[in-house]
Each structure stands twice: as structure tokens, then as C-alpha cells.
Design a protein around this motif. Structure first.
Motif, PDB file in Angstrom:
ATOM      1  N   ALA A  51       0.824  -1.203   0.000  1.00 43.92           N
ATOM      2  CA  ALA A  51       0.000   0.000   0.000  1.00 43.92           C
ATOM      3  C   ALA A  51       0.860   1.257   0.000  1.00 43.92           C
ATOM      4  CB  ALA A  51      -0.917  -0.002   1.226  1.00 43.92           C
ATOM      5  N   HIS A  52       0.330   2.307  -0.641  1.00 45.12           N
ATOM      6  CA  HIS A  52       0.910   3.667  -0.678  1.00 45.12           C
ATOM      7  C   HIS A  52       2.436   3.698  -0.461  1.00 45.12           C
ATOM      8  CE1 HIS A  52       0.223   3.058   3.630  1.00 45.12           C
ATOM      9  NE2 HIS A  52      -1.069   3.066   3.421  1.00 45.12           N
ATOM     10  N   PRO A  53       3.211   3.163  -1.406  1.00 48.85           N
ATOM     11  CA  PRO A  53       4.660   2.988  -1.204  1.00 48.85           C
ATOM     12  C   PRO A  53       5.450   4.278  -0.990  1.00 48.85           C
ATOM     13  CG  PRO A  53       4.053   2.515  -3.480  1.00 48.85           C
ATOM     14  CD  PRO A  53       2.780   2.615  -2.715  1.00 48.85           C
ATOM     15  N   LEU A  54       4.939   5.416  -1.448  1.00 42.73           N
ATOM     16  CA  LEU A  54       5.704   6.655  -1.305  1.00 42.73           C
ATOM     17  C   LEU A  54       5.522   7.312   0.064  1.00 42.73           C
ATOM     18  CD1 LEU A  54       5.241   8.318  -4.811  1.00 42.73           C
ATOM     19  CD2 LEU A  54       7.133   6.919  -3.975  1.00 42.73           C
ATOM     20  N   THR A  55       4.638   6.780   0.893  1.00 44.46           N
ATOM     21  CA  THR A  55       4.404   7.389   2.201  1.00 44.46           C
ATOM     22  C   THR A  55       5.411   6.943   3.255  1.00 44.46           C
ATOM     23  OG1 THR A  55       2.886   5.651   2.957  1.00 44.46           O
ATOM     24  CG2 THR A  55       1.931   7.510   1.728  1.00 44.46           C
ATOM     25  N   TYR A  56       6.262   5.980   2.933  1.00 40.14           N
ATOM     26  CA  TYR A  56       7.188   5.447   3.924  1.00 40.14           C
ATOM     27  C   TYR A  56       8.501   6.217   4.000  1.00 40.14           C
ATOM     28  CZ  TYR A  56       3.850   1.679   3.218  1.00 40.14           C
ATOM     29  OH  TYR A  56       2.688   0.958   3.081  1.00 40.14           O
ATOM     30  N   LYS A  57       8.676   7.206   3.134  1.00 38.85           N
ATOM     31  CA  LYS A  57       9.860   8.077   3.151  1.00 38.85           C
ATOM     32  C   LYS A  57      11.150   7.327   2.828  1.00 38.85           C
ATOM     33  CE  LYS A  57       7.020  11.279   4.416  1.00 38.85           C
ATOM     34  NZ  LYS A  57       6.482  12.229   3.409  1.00 38.85           N
ATOM     35  N   PHE A  58      11.035   6.234   2.072  1.00 40.25           N
ATOM     36  CA  PHE A  58      12.231   5.558   1.585  1.00 40.25           C
ATOM     37  C   PHE A  58      12.900   6.412   0.500  1.00 40.25           C
ATOM     38  CE2 PHE A  58       9.772   1.472   2.509  1.00 40.25           C
ATOM     39  CZ  PHE A  58      10.511   1.179   3.645  1.00 40.25           C
ATOM     40  N   THR A  59      14.213   6.268   0.357  1.00 36.68           N
ATOM     41  CA  THR A  59      14.851   6.759  -0.850  1.00 36.68           C
ATOM     42  C   THR A  59      14.421   5.835  -1.988  1.00 36.68           C
ATOM     43  OG1 THR A  59      16.820   5.376  -0.619  1.00 36.68           O
ATOM     44  CG2 THR A  59      16.848   7.531   0.493  1.00 36.68           C
ATOM     45  N   ILE A 106       1.995  -3.126  -6.346  1.00 37.26           N
ATOM     46  CA  ILE A 106       2.097  -1.942  -5.493  1.00 37.26           C
ATOM     47  C   ILE A 106       0.945  -1.008  -5.828  1.00 37.26           C
ATOM     48  CG2 ILE A 106       4.608  -2.105  -5.266  1.00 37.26           C
ATOM     49  CD1 ILE A 106       4.843   0.186  -7.276  1.00 37.26           C
ATOM     50  N   GLU A 107       0.539  -0.206  -4.849  1.00 39.79           N
ATOM     51  CA  GLU A 107      -0.531   0.762  -5.046  1.00 39.79           C
ATOM     52  C   GLU A 107       0.037   1.982  -5.770  1.00 39.79           C
ATOM     53  OE1 GLU A 107      -4.192   2.571  -2.390  1.00 39.79           O
ATOM     54  OE2 GLU A 107      -2.286   2.146  -1.393  1.00 39.79           O
ATOM     55  N   THR A 108      -0.463   2.241  -6.950  1.00 41.86           N
ATOM     56  CA  THR A 108       0.088   3.333  -7.760  1.00 41.86           C
ATOM     57  C   THR A 108      -0.716   4.621  -7.657  1.00 41.86           C
ATOM     58  OG1 THR A 108      -1.124   2.555  -9.707  1.00 41.86           O
ATOM     59  CG2 THR A 108       1.118   1.747  -9.424  1.00 41.86           C
ATOM     60  N   ARG A 143       2.651   8.546 -12.156  1.00 43.17           N
ATOM     61  CA  ARG A 143       3.416   8.101 -13.323  1.00 43.17           C
ATOM     62  C   ARG A 143       4.643   7.323 -12.892  1.00 43.17           C
ATOM     63  NH1 ARG A 143       2.018  13.370 -15.071  1.00 43.17           N
ATOM     64  NH2 ARG A 143       4.039  14.174 -14.402  1.00 43.17           N
ATOM     65  N   ASP A 144       5.298   7.796 -11.836  1.00 42.42           N
ATOM     66  CA  ASP A 144       6.510   7.153 -11.357  1.00 42.42           C
ATOM     67  C   ASP A 144       6.227   5.746 -10.830  1.00 42.42           C
ATOM     68  OD1 ASP A 144       9.315   7.150 -10.816  1.00 42.42           O
ATOM     69  OD2 ASP A 144       8.890   7.512  -8.704  1.00 42.42           O
ATOM     70  N   MET A 145       5.103   5.581 -10.164  1.00 44.80           N
ATOM     71  CA  MET A 145       4.764   4.282  -9.587  1.00 44.80           C
ATOM     72  C   MET A 145       4.421   3.227 -10.634  1.00 44.80           C
ATOM     73  SD  MET A 145       5.157   4.136  -6.298  1.00 44.80           S
ATOM     74  CE  MET A 145       6.697   4.924  -6.798  1.00 44.80           C
ATOM     75  N   LYS A 146       4.098   3.678 -11.834  1.00 40.32           N
ATOM     76  CA  LYS A 146       3.800   2.741 -12.912  1.00 40.32           C
ATOM     77  C   LYS A 146       5.076   2.093 -13.442  1.00 40.32           C
ATOM     78  CE  LYS A 146      -0.397   5.052 -14.486  1.00 40.32           C
ATOM     79  NZ  LYS A 146      -1.079   5.718 -15.620  1.00 40.32           N
TER      80      LYS A 146
END
Length: 232
Positions: free
Chosen positions: A189-197, A216-218, A229-232
Motif C-alpha cells: 500500500a501507498h509505497p511513497l508514504t514510507y519516506k524511503f529513498t 504496489i498501489e500506484t 506516473r513514477d509508480m507505474k
């Protein structure tokens, strides 16, 4: 073009609407299918599926499980679950017990800070669903301790903040296997919310793929068009 939503919550966890009203809202929004993915519970799914059938839309039985990856909380959404699977019910009961122990520790921290909160008072305000940090944030807003939900997480409920307690005992592998063993589809879920590089996120996804992660949730409410777009 048909529109769907594969990540929603009801008052069975930290949502504000009943499972039936979630389905009605989906119908009113013109959606053809919606997944109910409450935290650690499928208790609202049958009601949602019955209502969706009456409304002429599809309800996908789902769940959202929290796990810890390298000391960071990540969420795994499960879709197309078999809600009659007793093995899944037993696993979810274990997950909820772990969450409940964490909640009690967080309440003790809040009480030590002078906040008038008990589980009974929280339940009276939030109901009988699974309690998450979002429920705690709403309670803090309700009693006037904070001015916004964002403030609750920014100052008190996120990792490193005064009331945060890390939930232990559940790994991404545990969460993914619980979903896959049931026959469901496991999604980060929401992979960009974890603040990973970016490299850390790729490493995380590759590791979780080895456990059976399938996607992954895009699209997510806080993602920009560039993020989508990036998550795709």
C-alpha cells in the motif's frame, strides 16, 4: 470508462462510515467496484458485499495489514480474500491481539502526559472497530488536544514522537503469507508514504516480492500526478 477503488476503510477499523454506507458512497461516486480493506479485520466485508450486490456494484473482499520492515511500518493490502477461511480468521485474531497490546501501551503514554483517555472512553467515541493511530488522532482532536489530524501524527503519533509505540511481532513476510495462503492478492500500500529513498524502496519491493508480493498501489490520495506516473 469504469472506475474502481481498491483501498477503502469502514468503521470496522478507522473509517467513518459503516460498510454499507461505504458501498453506497461508492455507488453514488459512479464506481463499478470497490474493495473494503479495513485494518486487521474482515468483519465488515460480508455486510459490504450484501449491500454492493443490492446496489449492482462489485465489492472485493479485502484487508490491510501492518508490518515492520527495518523498523518502519509498512502496510500490505490483501484483495480477493476468502472470508470463510478459518485459518485466516485465526491469523487475524493474532494480529489484532498484537495491535491491542500496542494500543494499550500508547494509551499509557498519553495518560502519563495528562490526557483524559481510557480504552472505554475511546470506544465510546470510536465504536467497536479495530483501533488504529487514526482513531487516536480523532480522539485527540475531539477533546481539543490538537487542532488537526496532521498535527496528531506530526507531533505525537508517528515514529520518534512521544506517544508512538512500535508494533512488534508481524513482519511483511507474515502479512503476505497470510494473504497468499488464503488465495488473495498481496499489494504494497501507498509505497511513497514510507519516506524511503528510491533505492530503498526498490530494495523493499524486491525483498517483499520474494515473499509473494504481487503489486504496489500506484494511485493514492496524497500522490501527485508525477507520483502516479513514477509508480507505474
Amino acid at each position: 470508462m469504469q472506475r474502481i477503488d481498491l483501498h477503502t476503510h469502514s468503521c470496522a477499523s478507522d473509517g467513518s462510515l459503516s460498510p454499507s454506507k461505504v458501498m453506497q458512497a461508492a455507488k453514488d461516486a459512479g464506481l463499478s467496484a470497490v474493495a473494503l480493506t479495513d485494518h486487521d479485520t474482515i468483519h465488515g466485508v460480508r455486510e459490504a458485499m450484501d449491500t454492493a450486490r443490492q446496489l449492482g456494484i462489485e465489492c472485493i473482499p479485502g484487508i490491510e495489514l501492518s508490518a515492520f520492515y527495518k523498523n518502519l511500518e509498512v502496510h500490505i493490502v490483501g484483495l480477493f480474500l476468502n472470508i470463510n477461511d478459518q485459518k485466516l480468521h485465526a491469523r487475524l485474531e493474532d494480529f489484532r491481539n498484537i495491535r491491542e497490546k500496542r494500543n494499550q501501551r500508547m494509551l499509557k503514554k498519553m495518560q502519563a502526559a495528562g490526557i483524559d483517555i481510557t480504552m472505554n472512553k475511546l470506544r465510546a467515541f470510536e465504536g467497536d472497530g479495530v483501533i488504529t493511530r487514526a482513531n487516536l488522532a480523532r480522539y485527540l482532536l475531539h477533546i481539543g488536544y490538537i487542532d488537526s489530524i496532521d498535527e496528531a501524527f506530526d507531533k505525537y503519533l508517528s515514529p520518534g514522537m512521544p506517544f508512538f509505540v512500535q508494533k512488534t511481532g508481524i513482519t511483511p513476510k507474515d502479512a503476505i503469507r497470510a494473504i497468499r495462503d488464503n488465495g488473495g492478492v498481496a499489494i504494497l500500500a501507498h509505497p511513497l508514504t514510507y519516506k524511503f529513498t528510491r533505492s530503498e524502496l526498490i530494495q523493499c519491493i524486491e525483498e517483499l516480492k520474494s515473499y509473494g508480493l504481487q503489486g504496489i498501489e500506484t494511485y493514492y490520495s496524497t500522490f501527485s500526478d508525477a507520483d502516479h506516473r513514477d509508480m507505474k
